[in-house]
Design an enzyme around this catalytic site. Structure first.
Site, PDB file in Angstrom:
ATOM      1  CD  GLU A 109      -2.054  -1.204   3.075  1.00  0.00           C
ATOM      2  OE1 GLU A 109      -2.758  -2.148   3.422  1.00  0.00           O
ATOM      3  OE2 GLU A 109      -1.728  -0.286   3.840  1.00  0.00           O
ATOM      4  CB  CYS A 122       2.347   7.226   3.846  1.00  0.00           C
ATOM      5  SG  CYS A 122       2.625   5.904   5.011  1.00  0.00           S
ATOM      6  CB  CYS A 129       6.091  -5.522   9.069  1.00  0.00           C
ATOM      7  SG  CYS A 129       7.307  -4.726  10.154  1.00  0.00           S
ATOM      8  CB  CYS A 133       4.172  -3.761  16.599  1.00  0.00           C
ATOM      9  SG  CYS A 133       5.924  -3.336  16.413  1.00  0.00           S
ATOM     10  CB  CYS A 136       1.152  -2.693  13.691  1.00  0.00           C
ATOM     11  SG  CYS A 136       1.541  -2.411  11.956  1.00  0.00           S
ATOM     12  CD  GLU A 185      12.117  -0.877  11.142  1.00  0.00           C
ATOM     13  OE1 GLU A 185      11.080  -0.441  11.667  1.00  0.00           O
ATOM     14  OE2 GLU A 185      13.149  -0.183  11.005  1.00  0.00           O
ATOM     15  CB  SER A 218       8.885   5.714  10.629  1.00  0.00           C
ATOM     16  OG  SER A 218       8.298   5.389  11.869  1.00  0.00           O
ATOM     17  CB  SER A 241       7.656   3.259  16.167  1.00  0.00           C
ATOM     18  OG  SER A 241       7.398   3.830  14.902  1.00  0.00           O
ATOM     19  CG  LEU A 242       9.901   5.219  22.822  1.00  0.00           C
ATOM     20  CD1 LEU A 242      11.231   4.624  22.409  1.00  0.00           C
ATOM     21  CD2 LEU A 242      10.140   6.481  23.665  1.00  0.00           C
ATOM     22  CG  HIS A 243       4.451   2.722  19.878  1.00  0.00           C
ATOM     23  ND1 HIS A 243       3.829   3.836  19.359  1.00  0.00           N
ATOM     24  CD2 HIS A 243       4.920   2.020  18.794  1.00  0.00           C
ATOM     25  CE1 HIS A 243       3.900   3.798  18.039  1.00  0.00           C
ATOM     26  NE2 HIS A 243       4.565   2.720  17.674  1.00  0.00           N
ATOM     27  CG  ASN A 317      -6.873   3.437  12.424  1.00  0.00           C
ATOM     28  OD1 ASN A 317      -7.961   2.921  12.629  1.00  0.00           O
ATOM     29  ND2 ASN A 317      -6.522   3.962  11.264  1.00  0.00           N
ATOM     30  CB  CYS A 360       0.507   0.555   9.498  1.00  0.00           C
ATOM     31  SG  CYS A 360       1.910  -0.347   8.926  1.00  0.00           S
TER      32      CYS A 360
HETATM   33  N1  SAH Z   1       8.056  -0.102  10.899  1.00  0.00           N
HETATM   34  C1  SAH Z   1       8.173   1.323  10.972  1.00  0.00           C
HETATM   35  C2  SAH Z   1       7.338   2.100   9.977  1.00  0.00           C
HETATM   36  C3  SAH Z   1       5.904   1.668   9.686  1.00  0.00           C
HETATM   37  S1  SAH Z   1       4.592   2.006  10.793  1.00  0.00           S
HETATM   38  C4  SAH Z   1       7.872   1.795  12.373  1.00  0.00           C
HETATM   39  O1  SAH Z   1       7.346   1.003  13.164  1.00  0.00           O
HETATM   40  O2  SAH Z   1       8.192   2.930  12.695  1.00  0.00           O
HETATM   41  C5  SAH Z   1       4.401   3.745  10.900  1.00  0.00           C
HETATM   42  C6  SAH Z   1       3.850   4.170  12.262  1.00  0.00           C
HETATM   43  O3  SAH Z   1       2.474   3.772  12.433  1.00  0.00           O
HETATM   44  C7  SAH Z   1       4.610   3.530  13.429  1.00  0.00           C
HETATM   45  O4  SAH Z   1       4.874   4.490  14.410  1.00  0.00           O
HETATM   46  C8  SAH Z   1       3.631   2.494  13.915  1.00  0.00           C
HETATM   47  O5  SAH Z   1       3.912   2.124  15.221  1.00  0.00           O
HETATM   48  C9  SAH Z   1       2.309   3.191  13.720  1.00  0.00           C
HETATM   49  N2  SAH Z   1       1.146   2.308  13.735  1.00  0.00           N
HETATM   50  C10 SAH Z   1       1.046   1.053  13.290  1.00  0.00           C
HETATM   51  N3  SAH Z   1      -0.191   0.562  13.500  1.00  0.00           N
HETATM   52  C11 SAH Z   1      -0.897   1.538  14.088  1.00  0.00           C
HETATM   53  C12 SAH Z   1      -2.245   1.644  14.564  1.00  0.00           C
HETATM   54  N4  SAH Z   1      -3.087   0.615  14.461  1.00  0.00           N
HETATM   55  N5  SAH Z   1      -2.630   2.807  15.123  1.00  0.00           N
HETATM   56  C13 SAH Z   1      -1.777   3.840  15.222  1.00  0.00           C
HETATM   57  N6  SAH Z   1      -0.496   3.807  14.802  1.00  0.00           N
HETATM   58  C14 SAH Z   1      -0.052   2.666  14.248  1.00  0.00           C
END
Ligand code: SAH
Length: 368
Positions: A109, A122, A129, A133, A136, A185, A218, A241-243, A317, A360
């Protein structure tokens, strides 16, 4: 050569390699390739101008190249890499998501987002991937394969062409920003992503001529690859992407954290910031009652102190079937306030494209 962070993610056996394409090659390799096809080296530059500067992969419009040579060069160096399965738009046409089918049937996508002052694309760097996570959609499906450099570049060349030709509502426009926040990634597909950045930012006609400053890579935090990326000397932006600010929670939200801890990731990001002169972005998806507590905001603020980082809070999301959802508005506000109290700049990301499964990997997941 094996690349740190890439080692564990070998392509599945039997996967067919994407066909070689002009955008996979450096300018010198392009000259060699056209010479090997029995053409004069200057044809490489002509082809590059058509593809990277004029955004055209239709040989019938290459009138500066004799017809017979055109066919051969197009067949060998500009093979069809991907086809559009469908475009889906929302936000009054300002957001357009494209689902692509690659030569081997793999789905990826890309999303084009139009704002008054900029247009951001994007893009995907991998099909699927391997980072796993749990929040995601792409992470749930696993890794299909790495994209080739040309498969990455073509998403952008096609987007830029559609914009220029007025196919996206709002009139003709130019692409200003690229974010590697689609599927995959990027630092796990290191060489091809770096190749794509060079193709996109080399001056025309060698490349598309976009600014490195408009590109954001990212990452989940693959520390050795982040360090290698620092050494490239790019002025791209790095987003992490810390979270979660604590290892205990981050081990579950971003499983690669069991290998490289929060502090190591932030240290590598700070070194990138210093070398590139660019502020780093910290991505933080706010998940209700999971990572949105005030004490975590406070700890995050503490961890980021003095690092010149900007925090992007992303309301989660929800992916289909997930028990997790976005934070309550009052918790989101408190999280923002706690960061601001510690002097950390923070914005809440607008959530474009939710109704077109903009998160994503959701569109490809639905197709499968
Ligand atoms: N693998 C890379 C880039 C792709 S994801 C990374 O993790 O940074 C891009 C961003 O979207 C990341 O910060 C990821 O954590 C976030 N993301 C993925 N799924 C999501 C969701 N369901 N809701 C909000 N953010 C999400």
């Amino acid at each position: 050569m094996p690349v740190p962070g890439e080692l564990t993610f070998v392509a599945p056996r039997g996967a067919k390699k994407p066909p070689r394409h002009l955008a996979d090659l450096t300018p010198a390799e392009r000259r060699e390739a056209v010479t090997a096809l029995g053409e004069k080296p200057f044809r490489a530059r002509q082809l590059s101008r058509h593809y990277f500067a004029r955004l055209s992969d239709d040989p019938t419009s290459w009138t500066d190249i004799p017809a017979a040579a055109r066919e051969r060069l197009a067949g060998e160096l500009l093979p069809s890499l991907m086809s559009v399965v469908r475009h889906i738009s929302c936000d009054g046409g300002a957001t357009r998501k494209t689902l692509w089918r690659l030569h081997d049937g793999t789905l990826v996508e890309s999303v084009l987002m139009r704002y008054p002052e900029r247009v951001t694309m994007c893009v995907s760097s991998q099909a699927g991937c391997g980072m796993n996570c749990p929040f995601c959609a792409t992470g749930q499906a696993g890794l299909d394969r790495n994209l080739s450099t040309a498969e990455i570049v073509h998403q952008i060349v096609d987007g830029a062409r559609a914009l220029r030709d007025g196919e996206v509502p709002g009139g003709p426009a130019r692409l200003s920003n690229i974010v590697f926040m689609g599927m995959g990634e990027p630092l796990a597909n290191y060489k091809r992503v770096v190749g794509a950045i060079r193709r996109l930012t080399d001056e025309a006609p060698d490349g598309v001529g976009l600014s490195q400053r408009g590109i954001t890579v990212s990452t989940v935090g693959l520390v050795p690859a982040m360090r290698r990326f620092t050494d490239e000397g790019f002025s791209c932006r790095l987003a992490v992407s810390l979270h979660a600010p604590d290892d205990e929670l981050r081990d579950t939200l971003v499983p690669v954290n069991t290998r490289w801890k929060v502090r190591e990731v932030l240290d590598a990001a700070s070194d990138y910031a210093e070398r590139s002169g660019r502020r780093i972005s910290i991505e933080y998806a706010l998940i209700r009652d999971i990572n949105d507590q005030a004490w975590r905001a406070d700890l995050l603020g503490k961890m980021l102190r003095g690092r010149g980082a900007h925090v992007n809070l992303i309301p989660l999301n929800p992916t289909p079937g997930s028990k997790w959802t976005a934070s309550r508005p009052e918790d989101e506000r408190a999280f923002v306030a706690a960061l601001e109290a510690r002097g950390v700049p923070v914005t809440v990301r607008d959530t474009r494209g939710q109704e077109i499964e903009g998160a994503c990997g959701q569109l490809a997941a639905a197709e499968r």
